[in-house]
Design a protein around this motif. Structure first.
Motif, PDB file in Angstrom:
ATOM      1  N   LEU A   1       0.826  -1.211   0.000  1.00  0.00           N
ATOM      2  CA  LEU A   1       0.000   0.000   0.000  1.00  0.00           C
ATOM      3  C   LEU A   1       0.863   1.266   0.000  1.00  0.00           C
ATOM      4  CD1 LEU A   1      -2.866  -0.934   2.504  1.00  0.00           C
ATOM      5  CD2 LEU A   1      -3.038  -0.643   0.024  1.00  0.00           C
ATOM      6  N   VAL A   2       1.913   1.269   0.828  1.00  0.00           N
ATOM      7  CA  VAL A   2       2.786   2.443   0.875  1.00  0.00           C
ATOM      8  C   VAL A   2       3.514   2.639  -0.439  1.00  0.00           C
ATOM      9  CG1 VAL A   2       4.836   3.434   1.975  1.00  0.00           C
ATOM     10  CG2 VAL A   2       3.057   2.378   3.370  1.00  0.00           C
ATOM     11  N   MET A   3       4.057   1.541  -0.985  1.00  0.00           N
ATOM     12  CA  MET A   3       4.831   1.649  -2.230  1.00  0.00           C
ATOM     13  C   MET A   3       3.953   2.091  -3.391  1.00  0.00           C
ATOM     14  SD  MET A   3       7.950   0.944  -1.403  1.00  0.00           S
ATOM     15  CE  MET A   3       8.763   0.552  -2.948  1.00  0.00           C
ATOM     16  N   LEU A   4       2.757   1.509  -3.497  1.00  0.00           N
ATOM     17  CA  LEU A   4       1.881   1.869  -4.609  1.00  0.00           C
ATOM     18  C   LEU A   4       1.291   3.263  -4.418  1.00  0.00           C
ATOM     19  CD1 LEU A   4      -0.066  -1.472  -5.266  1.00  0.00           C
ATOM     20  CD2 LEU A   4       1.860  -0.539  -6.547  1.00  0.00           C
ATOM     21  N   GLY A   5       0.932   3.610  -3.171  1.00  0.00           N
ATOM     22  CA  GLY A   5       0.320   4.910  -2.924  1.00  0.00           C
ATOM     23  C   GLY A   5       1.293   6.068  -3.058  1.00  0.00           C
ATOM     24  N   TYR A   6       2.541   5.858  -2.702  1.00  0.00           N
ATOM     25  CA  TYR A   6       3.500   6.964  -2.699  1.00  0.00           C
ATOM     26  C   TYR A   6       4.341   7.023  -3.978  1.00  0.00           C
ATOM     27  CZ  TYR A   6       6.896  10.290  -0.841  1.00  0.00           C
ATOM     28  OH  TYR A   6       7.693  11.410  -0.646  1.00  0.00           O
ATOM     29  N   TYR A   7       4.774   5.795  -4.452  1.00  0.00           N
ATOM     30  CA  TYR A   7       5.680   5.779  -5.596  1.00  0.00           C
ATOM     31  C   TYR A   7       4.994   5.410  -6.904  1.00  0.00           C
ATOM     32  CZ  TYR A   7       9.407   5.995  -2.121  1.00  0.00           C
ATOM     33  OH  TYR A   7      10.229   6.376  -1.093  1.00  0.00           O
ATOM     34  N   ARG A   8       3.751   4.980  -6.840  1.00  0.00           N
ATOM     35  CA  ARG A   8       2.997   4.659  -8.043  1.00  0.00           C
ATOM     36  C   ARG A   8       3.682   3.547  -8.846  1.00  0.00           C
ATOM     37  NH1 ARG A   8      -1.920   6.893  -6.983  1.00  0.00           N
ATOM     38  NH2 ARG A   8      -1.650   8.983  -6.098  1.00  0.00           N
ATOM     39  N   PHE A   9       4.023   3.870 -10.101  1.00  0.00           N
ATOM     40  CA  PHE A   9       4.580   2.847 -10.999  1.00  0.00           C
ATOM     41  C   PHE A   9       5.934   2.339 -10.492  1.00  0.00           C
ATOM     42  CE2 PHE A   9       7.075   1.627 -14.801  1.00  0.00           C
ATOM     43  CZ  PHE A   9       6.301   0.553 -15.210  1.00  0.00           C
ATOM     44  N   SER A  10       6.760   3.246 -10.000  1.00  0.00           N
ATOM     45  CA  SER A  10       8.055   2.803  -9.455  1.00  0.00           C
ATOM     46  C   SER A  10       7.849   1.882  -8.257  1.00  0.00           C
ATOM     47  CB  SER A  10       8.879   4.028  -9.051  1.00  0.00           C
ATOM     48  OG  SER A  10       9.166   4.832 -10.164  1.00  0.00           O
ATOM     49  N   GLY A  11       6.847   2.179  -7.442  1.00  0.00           N
ATOM     50  CA  GLY A  11       6.533   1.310  -6.313  1.00  0.00           C
ATOM     51  C   GLY A  11       6.074  -0.065  -6.761  1.00  0.00           C
ATOM     52  N   ALA A  12       5.283  -0.103  -7.855  1.00  0.00           N
ATOM     53  CA  ALA A  12       4.836  -1.391  -8.392  1.00  0.00           C
ATOM     54  C   ALA A  12       6.030  -2.225  -8.857  1.00  0.00           C
ATOM     55  CB  ALA A  12       3.856  -1.162  -9.538  1.00  0.00           C
ATOM     56  N   LEU A  13       7.000  -1.572  -9.490  1.00  0.00           N
ATOM     57  CA  LEU A  13       8.208  -2.293  -9.918  1.00  0.00           C
ATOM     58  C   LEU A  13       8.989  -2.812  -8.708  1.00  0.00           C
ATOM     59  CD1 LEU A  13       9.519  -0.030 -12.825  1.00  0.00           C
ATOM     60  CD2 LEU A  13       8.280  -2.187 -12.990  1.00  0.00           C
ATOM     61  N   ALA A  14       9.053  -1.999  -7.654  1.00  0.00           N
ATOM     62  CA  ALA A  14       9.766  -2.437  -6.450  1.00  0.00           C
ATOM     63  C   ALA A  14       9.063  -3.626  -5.792  1.00  0.00           C
ATOM     64  CB  ALA A  14       9.869  -1.272  -5.464  1.00  0.00           C
ATOM     65  N   VAL A  15       7.744  -3.596  -5.746  1.00  0.00           N
ATOM     66  CA  VAL A  15       6.986  -4.719  -5.179  1.00  0.00           C
ATOM     67  C   VAL A  15       7.207  -5.986  -6.011  1.00  0.00           C
ATOM     68  CG1 VAL A  15       4.658  -5.600  -4.749  1.00  0.00           C
ATOM     69  CG2 VAL A  15       5.254  -3.280  -4.067  1.00  0.00           C
ATOM     70  N   ALA A  16       7.197  -5.837  -7.328  1.00  0.00           N
ATOM     71  CA  ALA A  16       7.449  -6.988  -8.209  1.00  0.00           C
ATOM     72  C   ALA A  16       8.853  -7.534  -7.984  1.00  0.00           C
ATOM     73  CB  ALA A  16       7.244  -6.586  -9.663  1.00  0.00           C
ATOM     74  N   ALA A  17       9.820  -6.637  -7.827  1.00  0.00           N
ATOM     75  CA  ALA A  17      11.196  -7.067  -7.581  1.00  0.00           C
ATOM     76  C   ALA A  17      11.301  -7.813  -6.248  1.00  0.00           C
ATOM     77  CB  ALA A  17      12.120  -5.857  -7.590  1.00  0.00           C
ATOM     78  N   LEU A  18      10.602  -7.307  -5.215  1.00  0.00           N
ATOM     79  CA  LEU A  18      10.612  -7.971  -3.921  1.00  0.00           C
ATOM     80  C   LEU A  18       9.983  -9.362  -4.005  1.00  0.00           C
ATOM     81  CD1 LEU A  18      11.194  -7.818  -0.888  1.00  0.00           C
ATOM     82  CD2 LEU A  18       8.960  -6.741  -0.577  1.00  0.00           C
TER      83      LEU A  18
END
Length: 456
Positions: free
Chosen positions: A401-418
């Protein structure tokens, strides 16, 4: 590197990781209808530790019942190496074998629910000796002294358990060994018959003993074994026994005319060779002898074994493990080299496998006893798994939620990487046969962990 190749590599790693974590069929020792058997089971390659799947916790100490051990700490250090080798051969995932203090060894075996087998493997001394059976009728010559010693100790004949009559028992025993008797000369037969007459006499000790036609082999009714053992342990009887000889019980029993007997053997005290030269041992099954253990000696052991057995051709050689004769002593037909076998005497293949295991690992420098045995259930593991899953879902949900809400697309990439990192890590752990476990800090023992908050 182009984007296309990067995506291809990622997809390839994902496919490989899924394959590494995919449930597969393996052969494991499992419990079926109250018995332990080897069977095929289907499971994820990742293994669980003691606290997640249960198992056994053993505390071992030096057994001083047969005499004091001067340096317990050093003895435990030496025994630790042997116990660790045996556990490694036992095939347990993530076992714990460590020294505790100066006089204890802690053993933890995940997934083991057969305490008797585990104790036998860990405790067995596995001291192997090859000894020649007595052919001088030394025991018969000592029987008057033994009976007299027991008489002086005020042990009466009435204490003995009644046995079968001498003639009937002797006939029953002789009928078992007709083939061996036929190979002997007439003079040998006469000596054997005379010897049989001297055993089973009126004395306290001789009344309980019957002789077979094999040199150095005697039989005691199973009901009298405890009594005879008690007599042999008396100092007066030990002093009356023939010098240079030892008495060893057989590991097997036999039935004669609906009566059970246990043999014992009079052997030369000095073994012709011991198991210190043994390099390998493997279980096998023979059509004629049943389950056996085949062993191999190193070059020095093979040379000594060949030399000693060449001196004793036509003699009977007992294979003695932890002061128990394994099977009936065979006749040495010719010089024996690097290879030999131990007959298990009707025991199952599992017993042969365990014996081969302890022989390969070596004999214990000192006897060990189990001071504490605990069968551990997976209750801690279930609680840890439940809490871990709950905490993981909450944590991952908050991070996403934090990654998608704050970083948007970059957060989605980080979640996928994790997610890929977690997948790759689990696959790598499965590939290295790693074990998942929950341990409490700082103590790694189960008992401390069970009293603390587990962290995975």
């Amino acid at each position: 590197m182009s984007l296309k190749w990067r995506i291809a590599i990622i997809l390839g790693l994902v496919a490989a990781s899924i394959w590494a974590l995919f449930p597969r069929t393996v052969v494991e020792r499992v419990k079926r209808n109250g018995e332990f058997v080897y069977d095929t089971v289907r499971r994820v390659p990742l293994k669980l530790g003691l606290d997640l799947q249960g198992g056994m916790h053993l505390a071992l100490t030096v057994d001083e019942s047969k005499g004091p051990v001067p340096d317990k700490s050093k003895a435990i250090d030496n025994a630790l190496k042997v116990v660790r080798n045996r556990i490694d051969e036992f095939g347990v995932s993530e076992p714990l074998v460590q020294k505790a203090g100066n006089d204890r060894i802690i053993v933890e075996l995940p997934g083991i629910d057969d305490p008797r087998r585990a104790q036998d493997v860990v405790q067995k001394s596995a001291f192997l000796e090859f000894q020649i059976t007595d052919k001088t009728q030394a025991l018969e010559k000592s029987l008057p002294r033994i009976d007299a010693a027991l008489k002086d100790a005020k042990v009466t004949v009435a204490a003995a358990t009644p046995t079968a009559t001498k003639d009937t028992t002797a006939a029953g025993l002789q009928s078992l060994f007709t083939a061996d008797t036929s190979k002997k000369t007439d003079s040998t037969k006469k000596d054997s018959t005379a010897a049989t007459g001297t055993v089973g006499g009126p004395g306290v000790f001789s009344k309980l003993v019957q002789q077979s036609d094999m040199p150095g082999e005697y039989y005691v009714a199973q009901t009298d074994v405890g009594l005879v053992t008690q007599y042999l342990a008396m100092p007066q009887v030990a002093a009356a026994l023939p010098p240079g000889k030892v008495i060893r019980w057989s590991s097997d029993t036999l039935s004669i005319r609906n009566r059970v007997y246990r043999p014992f053997y009079v052997l030369d005290a000095k073994p012709i060779i011991t198991g210190e030269y043994l390099t390998d041992a493997k279980p096998n099954t023979s059509p004629t002898e049943g389950n056996i253990v085949e062993f191999t000696m190193n070059n020095e052991g093979a040379r000594r074994f060949r030399t000693e057995t060449a001196r004793h051709v036509k003699d009977f050689m007992a294979i003695v493990l932890d002061q128990r004769v394994m099977g009936r002593p065979p006749v040495i037909q010719s010089a024996i080299g690097a290879r030999g076998q131990i007959t298990m005497g009707g025991k199952d293949l599992q017993a042969a496998q365990d014996l081969a295991l302890v022989l390969r690992a070596g004999s214990l420098p000192v006897p060990l006893k189990v001071e504490d045995l605990t069968q551990i259930g997976a209750s801690l593991g279930q609680d840890s798994i439940h809490k871990g899953i709950t905490a993981g879902i909450i944590a991952i949900g908050l991070v996403v939620l934090v990654m998608l809400g704050y970083y948007r697309f970059s957060g989605a990439l980080a979640v996928a990487a994790l997610a890929l990192y977690i997948l790759y890590t689990l696959a790598a752990l499965a590939g290295f046969s790693a074990v998942l476990t929950c341990r409490a800090s700082p103590d790694s023992s189960y008992r401390s962990a069970s009293r603390s908050t587990p962290t995975c």
